[in-house]
Design an enzyme around this catalytic site. Structure first.
Site: not given
Length: 157
Positions: A45-46
């Protein structure tokens, strides 16, 4: 009512970082990318958020705003945004209203345990609030560039 390709977004209202209220009406006039991701501060997600951050100027040039959506709280979102330097807002969907509307909750398995999680998905919305492209089961590598190309093509149409 759910989100369907080539149909207007159904009605919703959601809270985002910076005190922003988001609805189909608030998105009108500019293209929008709504991307659903499982959880703040996790590796995939980062990386995905950083991809949208790194190409943000090109999305802006294509008159396209970006909004990330997960079930995390606004407080967690604000911290994630600040830590990663995201120039776009993140929507908190703690009650799963948007997850259900966009049909992104799917059965998943982790370490043999089953649970309902967010299927990484992206939606491209045109200036009139119509869903023009849907990506489901997204793999992070190369995805942001693919979304940018679609946004640029839609902006030229």
């Amino acid at each position: 009512m759910s989100v369907t390709l080539d149909q207007p977004l159904p009605a919703f209202e959601a809270q985002a970082t910076s005190g922003l209220a988001v609805s189909p009406e608030s998105l009108r006039g500019r293209q929008a990318v709504l991307y659903f991701y499982p959880k703040d501060n996790t590796p995939g997600c980062t990386t995905q958020g950083q991809g949208f951050r790194d190409l943000h100027e090109q999305f802006q040039a294509a008159d396209t705003q970006i909004l990330g959506i997960s079930r995390d709280s606004l407080r967690t979102h604000e911290n994630f945004r600040a830590k990663q330097g995201f120039p776009f807002e993140l929507i908190s969907d703690k009650d799963e209203t948007l997850c259900n509307l966009f049909e992104v909750l799917q059965p998943k398995k982790l370490y043999g345990k089953e649970y309902i999680g967010v299927d990484r998905s992206t939606f491209l919305i045109d200036r009139d609030g119509v869903v023009r492209q849907i990506w489901r089961g997204v793999k992070v590598p190369g995805h942001v560039a693919e979304v940018l190309a679609a946004a640029q093509a839609l902006n030229q149409a």
